[in-house]
Scaffold this motif. Structure first.
Motif, mmCIF file in Angstrom:
data_model
loop_
_atom_site.group_PDB
_atom_site.id
_atom_site.type_symbol
_atom_site.label_atom_id
_atom_site.label_comp_id
_atom_site.label_asym_id
_atom_site.label_seq_id
_atom_site.Cartn_x
_atom_site.Cartn_y
_atom_site.Cartn_z
ATOM 1 N N ASP A 199 0.933 -1.295 0.092
ATOM 2 C CA ASP A 199 0.044 0.078 0.091
ATOM 3 C C ASP A 199 0.751 1.023 -0.168
ATOM 4 O O ASP A 199 0.310 2.456 0.002
ATOM 5 C CB ASP A 199 -1.020 -0.025 1.258
ATOM 6 C CG ASP A 199 -1.982 -1.246 1.100
ATOM 7 O OD1 ASP A 199 -2.714 -1.179 0.119
ATOM 8 O OD2 ASP A 199 -2.211 -1.899 2.095
ATOM 9 N N GLY A 200 2.323 1.036 0.044
ATOM 10 C CA GLY A 200 3.037 2.324 -0.110
ATOM 11 C C GLY A 200 3.475 2.758 1.392
ATOM 12 O O GLY A 200 2.881 2.391 2.528
ATOM 13 N N SER A 257 7.058 3.441 -2.868
ATOM 14 C CA SER A 257 6.756 4.928 -2.652
ATOM 15 C C SER A 257 5.373 5.349 -2.694
ATOM 16 O O SER A 257 5.062 6.445 -2.691
ATOM 17 C CB SER A 257 7.752 5.558 -3.743
ATOM 18 O OG SER A 257 7.374 5.245 -4.759
ATOM 19 N N GLY A 258 4.399 4.498 -3.361
ATOM 20 C CA GLY A 258 3.293 4.480 -3.482
ATOM 21 C C GLY A 258 2.483 3.384 -3.555
ATOM 22 O O GLY A 258 3.224 2.290 -3.179
ATOM 23 N N PRO A 259 1.107 3.217 -3.667
ATOM 24 C CA PRO A 259 0.205 2.019 -3.675
ATOM 25 C C PRO A 259 0.936 1.123 -4.842
ATOM 26 O O PRO A 259 1.105 1.510 -5.813
ATOM 27 C CB PRO A 259 -0.939 2.634 -4.086
ATOM 28 C CG PRO A 259 -1.127 4.334 -3.954
ATOM 29 C CD PRO A 259 0.414 4.615 -4.141
ATOM 30 N N ARG A 260 0.819 -0.007 -4.543
ATOM 31 C CA ARG A 260 1.297 -1.297 -5.568
ATOM 32 C C ARG A 260 0.234 -2.480 -5.182
ATOM 33 O O ARG A 260 0.609 -3.635 -5.194
ATOM 34 C CB ARG A 260 2.568 -1.673 -5.375
ATOM 35 C CG ARG A 260 3.866 -0.692 -5.333
ATOM 36 C CD ARG A 260 3.959 -0.263 -6.471
ATOM 37 N NE ARG A 260 5.073 0.351 -6.792
ATOM 38 C CZ ARG A 260 5.273 1.987 -6.415
ATOM 39 N NH1 ARG A 260 4.200 2.675 -6.191
ATOM 40 N NH2 ARG A 260 6.324 2.674 -6.190
ATOM 41 N N GLU A 316 12.122 4.400 1.066
ATOM 42 C CA GLU A 316 11.119 4.307 0.103
ATOM 43 C C GLU A 316 11.791 3.975 -1.381
ATOM 44 O O GLU A 316 12.635 4.484 -1.593
ATOM 45 C CB GLU A 316 10.085 5.639 -0.048
ATOM 46 C CG GLU A 316 10.965 6.702 -0.652
ATOM 47 C CD GLU A 316 9.852 8.011 -0.808
ATOM 48 O OE1 GLU A 316 8.541 7.895 -0.306
ATOM 49 O OE2 GLU A 316 10.290 8.773 -1.594
ATOM 50 N N SER A 358 11.160 2.825 -5.413
ATOM 51 C CA SER A 358 10.364 3.168 -6.823
ATOM 52 C C SER A 358 9.642 1.859 -7.252
ATOM 53 O O SER A 358 8.569 1.938 -8.101
ATOM 54 C CB SER A 358 11.230 3.852 -7.618
ATOM 55 O OG SER A 358 12.344 3.019 -8.233
ATOM 56 N N GLU A 372 -5.199 0.674 -10.100
ATOM 57 C CA GLU A 372 -5.052 1.992 -10.202
ATOM 58 C C GLU A 372 -5.472 2.885 -11.073
ATOM 59 O O GLU A 372 -5.756 4.177 -11.322
ATOM 60 C CB GLU A 372 -3.539 2.526 -9.454
ATOM 61 C CG GLU A 372 -3.169 2.065 -8.264
ATOM 62 C CD GLU A 372 -3.698 2.967 -6.998
ATOM 63 O OE1 GLU A 372 -3.942 4.025 -7.110
ATOM 64 O OE2 GLU A 372 -4.095 2.269 -5.939
#
Lengths: 256, 256
Positions: A13-14, A39-42, A70, A72, B52
């Protein structure tokens, strides 16, 4: 005095998600923590790895007993990169989560959280995934934390056999009835898309869907446990060989 | 006269890859084909799904017995979208490949080709993945095609038990010795990154690595078969529960 255990944390979820922040809170008393998370939602990243573009990673927080990075890439990339370049020694444990959403049943095959856990397991490290059956960004994880700590401490104490990890799911129910050791429920996703008209012609599709439990009465299944207010602990293995059809396949004519 | 079987094809190297074009060539005499494959490379996509952003899909070729679509998503997205909106009826078979590269051993956990196959299997359709141990874009697949056809015909004739699919790998060896039914080899990827200096400071990392076979002498393993010139057929299952540690876990103290 023995050093504290070292635990590598990640999620799908980041790094900013509430679930991993709650996980940090639960496990800081237990171990030194290194967090390497996307670094962000996956969500739904499964065991995906990134091969077409390079990865970037940066430290965003460091204090005694905790460092946070974090990355990428995907959840699995995070674990690989952490083990290759970040952790000071081989961790005693890899933990994924706490996921915002259910990873029981067939969801194990799509889950980025379980991607983290399976990668830890593939690297020979005892590994656990924690997930809560609530997708909300501000979900209440508080009632799960005593169990997260307890299960983590048991795995630190007993270890896990090579090639086996734990997939732990919590019902979204603040009064938990206890823990059940479960098997993966048989089920299937249906009606998986919402279709919309594209402004420049044609259609586009949003992945969605409805889960159908094919064995709602199976009391040994993880979905049953969740439906009845229990924490579901589903031991999960790396070796996916279907040994049970070797004999049958040996009778096929596979000669060219 | 009975209709020809219907086979859904996808891959993770993209719709333009040689491997899937060779697969089409091999299977056109056997069945009607619907190809729904990613618009570009998705190697290592595993079972990833796209939640997403929305998906786009368009038909790029249609002739009697063959239609071809490209899709913006992952290999699993392709299968889901194909089954939801594209195929005229439930396919008799889902086939992934032919992958440019080895999907034996632990690679099954990262493979987008096996993502396709596991998704087909999750949907209750007999499913097979084919992979060649050669990453080259212009790899020679010709010697694999008689086996691709033979194995496909056997699966069409016998079916597969619900929840079990086949992971078929070919050695990069034009003189094949035959087929072996195998189990997944124990192994691990090591030295997984190449590090480079970023022009704007810090480092970036390319995922690479070396595979280490932890049981090179195991004659029942898929990697042994490939190393010795055999086609490796590894039956693979959806239920990843580790039943063998239920008893042990029942003695843990999981009470809070």
């Amino acid at each position: 005095m023995k050093d504290k255990p070292l635990i590598l944390l990640s999620n799908d979820d980041g790094v900013a998600a509430k679930g991993i922040q709650e996980l940090i809170k639960a496990l800081r008393p237990v171990a030194d923590l290194v967090v390497v998370a996307p670094s962000g939602p996956r969500s739904g990243a499964s065991g995906a790895i990134t091969s077409e573009v390079p990865l970037k990673c940066r430290m965003i927080r460091r204090e005694p007993g905790l460092s946070v990075y974090e990355c990428s890439g995907t959840p699995v990339d995070c674990v690989k990169l952490a083990l290759h370049t970040i952790v000071p020694r081989k961790p005693d444990l890899v933990v994924g989560g706490i996921n915002h959403g259910d990873n029981s049943s067939v969801n194990v095959h799509y889950s980025g959280t379980m991607g983290v856990v399976i990668e830890g397991c593939l690297k020979g490290i005892p590994s656990i995934g924690f997930s809560l059956c609530n997708h909300a960004a501000d979900a209440d994880f508080s009632f799960t934390l005593p169990y997260v700590r307890r299960i983590t401490e048991e795995v630190l104490q007993h270890g896990l056999p090579v090639g086996i990890c734990l997939n732990v799911n919590f019902p979204n129910d603040s009064v938990l009835k206890g823990v059940r050791i479960c098997r993966q429920t048989k089920g299937v996703w249906t009606n998986e898309f919402q279709q919309a008209v594209h402004p420049r012609g044609g259609h586009y599709y949003w992945l969605t869907g409805e889960y159908r439990n094919d064995e709602p009465e199976a009391e040994d299944s993880d979905h049953w446990a969740l439906d009845h207010g229990y924490v579901a602990v589903t031991p999960t293995k790396i070796d996916v060989t279907a040994y049970e059809i070797f004999e049958e396949l040996s009778h096929w004519n596979l000669t060219v």
